[in-house]
Every structure is written in C-alpha cells, then in structure tokens.
Design a protein around this motif. Sequence first.
Motif, PDB file in Angstrom:
ATOM      1  N   VAL A   1       0.881  -1.184   0.000  1.00 21.47           N
ATOM      2  CA  VAL A   1       0.000   0.000   0.000  1.00 21.47           C
ATOM      3  C   VAL A   1       0.913   1.227   0.000  1.00 21.47           C
ATOM      4  N   PRO A   2       0.683   2.190  -0.927  1.00 19.33           N
ATOM      5  CA  PRO A   2       1.598   3.338  -0.996  1.00 19.33           C
ATOM      6  C   PRO A   2       1.609   4.140   0.306  1.00 19.33           C
ATOM      7  N   GLU A   3       2.753   4.743   0.576  1.00 20.53           N
ATOM      8  CA  GLU A   3       2.868   5.578   1.785  1.00 20.53           C
ATOM      9  C   GLU A   3       2.166   6.902   1.567  1.00 20.53           C
ATOM     10  N   LEU A   4       1.729   7.538   2.646  1.00 15.18           N
ATOM     11  CA  LEU A   4       1.197   8.898   2.553  1.00 15.18           C
ATOM     12  C   LEU A   4       2.306   9.835   3.019  1.00 15.18           C
ATOM     13  N   HIS A   5       2.616  10.831   2.175  1.00 12.62           N
ATOM     14  CA  HIS A   5       3.689  11.764   2.527  1.00 12.62           C
ATOM     15  C   HIS A   5       3.102  13.075   3.029  1.00 12.62           C
ATOM     16  N   GLU A   6       3.979  13.895   3.582  1.00  8.92           N
ATOM     17  CA  GLU A   6       3.503  15.202   4.050  1.00  8.92           C
ATOM     18  C   GLU A   6       3.132  16.071   2.857  1.00  8.92           C
ATOM     19  N   TYR A   7       3.931  15.998   1.798  1.00 14.33           N
ATOM     20  CA  TYR A   7       3.654  16.726   0.557  1.00 14.33           C
ATOM     21  C   TYR A   7       3.698  15.724  -0.589  1.00 14.33           C
ATOM     22  N   PRO A   8       2.906  15.979  -1.675  1.00 12.02           N
ATOM     23  CA  PRO A   8       2.912  15.032  -2.791  1.00 12.02           C
ATOM     24  C   PRO A   8       4.314  14.863  -3.379  1.00 12.02           C
ATOM     25  N   ILE A   9       4.692  13.623  -3.646  1.00  6.95           N
ATOM     26  CA  ILE A   9       6.008  13.344  -4.227  1.00  6.95           C
ATOM     27  C   ILE A   9       5.790  12.620  -5.546  1.00  6.95           C
ATOM     28  N   VAL A  10       6.426  13.101  -6.630  1.00 12.32           N
ATOM     29  CA  VAL A  10       6.293  12.424  -7.910  1.00 12.32           C
ATOM     30  C   VAL A  10       7.190  11.184  -7.864  1.00 12.32           C
ATOM     31  N   PRO A  11       6.616  10.008  -8.053  1.00 13.15           N
ATOM     32  CA  PRO A  11       7.411   8.788  -7.864  1.00 13.15           C
ATOM     33  C   PRO A  11       8.369   8.512  -9.021  1.00 13.15           C
ATOM     34  N   LYS A  12       9.345   7.656  -8.732  1.00 12.59           N
ATOM     35  CA  LYS A  12      10.273   7.218  -9.764  1.00 12.59           C
ATOM     36  C   LYS A  12       9.533   6.243 -10.684  1.00 12.59           C
ATOM     37  N   LEU A  13       9.719   6.422 -11.996  1.00 11.51           N
ATOM     38  CA  LEU A  13       9.002   5.566 -12.958  1.00 11.51           C
ATOM     39  C   LEU A  13       9.414   4.111 -12.837  1.00 11.51           C
ATOM     40  N   GLN A  14       8.440   3.224 -12.997  1.00 10.74           N
ATOM     41  CA  GLN A  14       8.759   1.803 -13.081  1.00 10.74           C
ATOM     42  C   GLN A  14       8.062   1.247 -14.311  1.00 10.74           C
ATOM     43  N   ARG A  15       8.671   0.265 -14.929  1.00  6.10           N
ATOM     44  CA  ARG A  15       8.106  -0.286 -16.160  1.00  6.10           C
ATOM     45  C   ARG A  15       7.213  -1.496 -15.873  1.00  6.10           C
ATOM     46  N   ASP A  16       5.992  -1.457 -16.372  1.00  2.90           N
ATOM     47  CA  ASP A  16       5.079  -2.614 -16.373  1.00  2.90           C
ATOM     48  C   ASP A  16       4.770  -3.229 -15.008  1.00  2.90           C
ATOM     49  N   VAL A  17       4.902  -2.446 -13.929  1.00  3.09           N
ATOM     50  CA  VAL A  17       4.626  -3.043 -12.615  1.00  3.09           C
ATOM     51  C   VAL A  17       3.133  -3.318 -12.391  1.00  3.09           C
ATOM     52  N   MET A  18       2.270  -2.718 -13.236  1.00  2.21           N
ATOM     53  CA  MET A  18       0.826  -2.995 -13.108  1.00  2.21           C
ATOM     54  C   MET A  18       0.290  -3.724 -14.336  1.00  2.21           C
ATOM     55  N   LYS A  19       1.187  -4.294 -15.124  1.00  2.00           N
ATOM     56  CA  LYS A  19       0.768  -5.005 -16.338  1.00  2.00           C
ATOM     57  C   LYS A  19      -0.221  -6.134 -16.011  1.00  2.00           C
ATOM     58  N   HIS A  20      -0.032  -6.726 -14.819  1.00  2.00           N
ATOM     59  CA  HIS A  20      -0.902  -7.845 -14.430  1.00  2.00           C
ATOM     60  C   HIS A  20      -2.326  -7.413 -14.091  1.00  2.00           C
ATOM     61  N   SER A  21      -2.529  -6.113 -13.880  1.00  2.00           N
ATOM     62  CA  SER A  21      -3.848  -5.664 -13.413  1.00  2.00           C
ATOM     63  C   SER A  21      -4.819  -5.526 -14.582  1.00  2.00           C
ATOM     64  N   ALA A  22      -5.846  -6.346 -14.568  1.00  2.00           N
ATOM     65  CA  ALA A  22      -6.880  -6.258 -15.615  1.00  2.00           C
ATOM     66  C   ALA A  22      -8.163  -6.838 -15.043  1.00  2.00           C
ATOM     67  N   PRO A  23      -9.300  -6.239 -15.381  1.00  2.00           N
ATOM     68  CA  PRO A  23     -10.559  -6.772 -14.828  1.00  2.00           C
ATOM     69  C   PRO A  23     -10.970  -8.058 -15.520  1.00  2.00           C
ATOM     70  N   PHE A  24     -11.863  -8.827 -14.885  1.00  2.00           N
ATOM     71  CA  PHE A  24     -12.375 -10.048 -15.503  1.00  2.00           C
ATOM     72  C   PHE A  24     -13.044  -9.701 -16.830  1.00  2.00           C
ATOM     73  N   ILE A  25     -12.882 -10.597 -17.797  1.00  2.00           N
ATOM     74  CA  ILE A  25     -13.485 -10.379 -19.116  1.00  2.00           C
ATOM     75  C   ILE A  25     -14.935 -10.870 -19.097  1.00  2.00           C
ATOM     76  N   ALA A  26     -15.817 -10.128 -19.771  1.00  2.00           N
ATOM     77  CA  ALA A  26     -17.243 -10.481 -19.790  1.00  2.00           C
ATOM     78  C   ALA A  26     -17.473 -11.776 -20.561  1.00  2.00           C
ATOM     79  N   ALA A  27     -18.311 -12.652 -19.994  1.00  2.00           N
ATOM     80  CA  ALA A  27     -18.669 -13.892 -20.686  1.00  2.00           C
ATOM     81  C   ALA A  27     -19.642 -13.571 -21.820  1.00  2.00           C
ATOM     82  N   GLU A  28     -19.795 -14.538 -22.719  1.00  2.00           N
ATOM     83  CA  GLU A  28     -20.643 -14.367 -23.899  1.00  2.00           C
ATOM     84  C   GLU A  28     -22.061 -13.903 -23.527  1.00  2.00           C
ATOM     85  N   LYS A  29     -22.599 -14.467 -22.420  1.00  2.00           N
ATOM     86  CA  LYS A  29     -23.989 -14.130 -22.045  1.00  2.00           C
ATOM     87  C   LYS A  29     -24.154 -12.651 -21.663  1.00  2.00           C
TER      88      LYS A  29
END
Length: 506
Positions: free
Chosen positions: A6-34
């Motif tokens: 869970v991301p930390e809460l800072h005193e002031y907003p901090i722009v994070p260091k970029l990471q590649r594809d760390v959320m690639k796995h996140s995708a919602p369930f696909i709708a069934a045919e019905k």
Amino acid sequence: MADYEVPELHEYPIVPKLQRDVMKHSAPFIAAEKFQGPLGFPGSLPDNWKEVAIDKMGELLGKYRSLQVFLDICVHCGACTDKCHYFLGTTDAKNMPVARQELLRKVYRRYFTFAGKYFPKLVGAVDLTEEVLDDWYSYFHQCSQCRRCSVFCPYGIDTAEISMAAREILDSVGKGHKYCNEIIGKVFVIGNNLGLPEPALRDTLEGLEEEIEEDTGVKVRFPLDEKGADILLITPSADFFAEPHVDGLIGYGKVFHEAGVSWTISSKASEAANFGMFIGSYENMRNVALRIREAALELGVKRIVFGECGHAWRVAYSFLNTLAGPFDFLDQNYPIPQHICEFTNNLLKEGKLRMNKAENDHMKLTFHDSCNVARGAGMGHVEGGQFTIPREVIKASCNYFYDMPQDTIHDATFCCGGGGGLLTDDLMELRVKGAQPRMEALKRVAEDHGVTNLAAICAICKSQFAKTLPYYGFTMDQIVSVHQLVSNAIVMKGSEQEAELDGETE
Ligand code: SF4
Ligand code: SF4
C-alpha cells in the motif's frame, strides 16, 4: 491486509520514480458471452478480430472529430505526466496519461496516417497484435476517465475520450469488461444496477418510512411508481440499501417532505448510473437514458431531480437532452434535470428549511469533489455551481468545514480511485493505489484541522472510500453522504426534534 504494497502517505505530494510494467498484471475479468450478446458485442475474439478492430477505430475517428484531434496534436510536453492518481499511486510508466494515450496513438498512426503506413519505425507506429490488445485491456482499465490530466494539458487533450474509444474497440472484438457489461444488462432487464426487483424496492422504501417515523415522529413518504407526482427522483441504486448512501436517500425524503412537493421513485428507472458512458458505447448509454424518459412520460411527472451520483449527473447535465430529449413535456420553469443539492440549496436560501447544525457537531467535515461533477458537468445557473452548491449545503448543515489543499479540489480534484467502471473487487490493488493522492490530501486536513469525515455526492466515491479508507489508517464510516448531513440537521415540522428545540428556547 493486502498482498501488495500500500503506498505511503507523505507530508507533501512526491512524484514517484518511474517503473516499467509493474501494473501489467492488473486487468478486470473479461465479460462472458452471455453478458456481451445483449449489448450487441461478440462473446469472444473473432477470427478476423484485427480487421474488426481497425474498422471500429476508423468508425470512431469518423464519428468523433475530437478523437482524431486528440490523437494528432499531442506535442509530448509532459505536463500531464504526474497528474494521474493511478500513476502517482502505482508508479507504472504506462499510467502517465501521455503514455496511456500512446498505446492507442501508435496503432492509429500505423493504420491511419501516411507516415505510419510507410515509415512506421520513424514515427513510432506499431502493428495491432494480440499483445497490444492485452496492453490496451490492462491499461485502459487503469484509467477512471476522470479527466484530471486534461485540465493540465495545454491542448486540452482528454485521455478519458481516448480510453472510452479503446474500450469500445475492445468490446467490438469480444474483450468486454465483465463488471460494466453485466451491470448494463441488469439495468435493461430489471431497472437497476443491483438487479433489485420492484417488490424488494417497495419493501426497502416502506422500511425507511417506518425508520424515520420511529426516529422523528413524522411520517415521511417514499413513494414508488406514483402517477401524477410532480417530481421523479432518479437516484443510484446504492441509495436503497448501503451505508452511507441510504442515509443520503433519507435526507432527500425529508427535504421533499419539508418542501411539501409530491415526488416518486420509478421501479422502471430505479437507477441513476449509466455505465454505457464507461464503456464508451453511445448506443448503450442512450438505451439506459431512454428508460428515464419513458418513466417520466408514464408517470406524468413535471420535473426530474437526480440524487447523489457523480457520473450519472454528468450524463444527466451534459447529455440527457441529446440522448433522450426533447423534454418539452416537463415544466420548463425548472432546470431539466435538477440536482438534489441545487433543490435543497434553493430551499435553504429561501429560508424554507430549519437546520440544527449542532446535530453534526460530532464531525469535522471536508468535501471530496467527484470527477464527473467537477470536470464534466455544472450545477445551478452559476459558473462553478458544482463546487459552491454542495459546499453551501454542507455548511448549512454543520458547524465545522475545512477544504482539502487547493490543488486537490474543485477542477483539480483527485479521483477516488474507483471511477470509470473500475469499482470491482478484481481491481482492488489498483483501487487502493489509485486512492493514495486523495488519502494524502485527507491526511493533511485531518492533521491540520482535526477533520474526521469526508462528504461526497457520488455513489462510486462513497463505495470506493468505504473500502479503501482502512488501508490508509482511517475507518470505513468516515465517508458520509452530503444529504446524510442534511438529514441529521434538518428539523422537520411536527417532529420530536422540533419540540425539543422549541422547548429549550422557551
Ligand atoms: S483521465 Fe484520469 S485516470 Fe485517465 S489518464 Fe487522465 S488522470 Fe489518469
Ligand atoms: S500535456 Fe497534453 S500535449 Fe503535453 S504530453 Fe500530455 S497530452 Fe501531450
């Protein structure tokens, strides 16, 4: 509590260091045919899916001039990069709005521009492959279509429009979003997102009448399908059962009662939400909106009032007339439609509601501007009414109100993290991480002013916060409905509260 960080809460907003594809796995369930079929979409990837997808993109480019302009004019200035709550919360580079746009833009260039067709490598154009399609499915479902990035873009490029187009293309090749498409189907068949049938709805409303009478001694009615009522209330179905939503519905009922107006809910259109917008489908958005027109005509009402639902208010305020109008059969002396906050605020200004603010003294409040209200709609006849009117209602209902930092409210508000059709448990990691910027702002006012509660006028925001607040050290009951505050403070004529107050002052 969570099997991700869970991301930390800072005193002031901090722009994070970029990471590649760390959320690639996140995708919602696909709708069934019905769930796909009734909405007019194929149930799985057709053999000629590439042709279908490119044709769909061509159709959308022809239909929506804005889409082509947005895909053509980005100068990659980078002003939007750190404005998305999903980028700030997840650090995934593809969650920077410009990078999200590029996922579609690269394919657009390949098939629809001269340079992309003949010199693809020179202009960064790519072929549409199944891998690209998977990336679209993942990252266009990591955009809540909140439009915050467009406020900071010097060209006003609206990533939400691009994400809606991408989702529409995905639907056209059978990669629909289960949560959204299943819900749209329920609205068509039963009338609301929850699949709550008419008898259950009637029971719930009767239960509310009993509860209020027990609490106040006043019989406040919650009419259903009452022909000839003046006002049709269109409200999110969450208002019928879940806290804090239902406390808001109780508030609307008390306000209508005190105003002395006749009103009704419709079992046919017992849902304000319109998920057609989230999947970018004009046809489905129109079909959902048409139920409201039909219900208004069948019941013979004169006015339509919308309850607390963010994206429903955007559809209502910005598109209802185009989708389901003309509403020439309604009383033209009132806004068509009107927001419940405007309705209540007008009564407050006219001195027609008696309020005892002390009833909310156990809370110190702040207000979360919901994206679709803040950046996709207005309210009342004043510029910025969508910001001032809800705050005026809150301030008339409580003694302690403090706004969150300026760069996180009004049109710069941060999404709750669950908008745009992402309020589903299969996207919990994204929702928790996407809530981080709003939680950081809440922490500031909690520390600086002792704020205890966050009020909102959106069913999605309320559900999202109830679920995500505990991840950041708050409690789920710290989110409240604006009309819950009204309900607590309103002193109804003939109520026990009125007798108590008048007794005290005698
Ligand atoms: S519309 Fe909102 S969620 Fe989508 S990219 Fe822009 S800031 Fe992020
Ligand atoms: S701010 Fe606008 S022009 Fe600049 S990179 Fe983002 S989308 Fe492109």
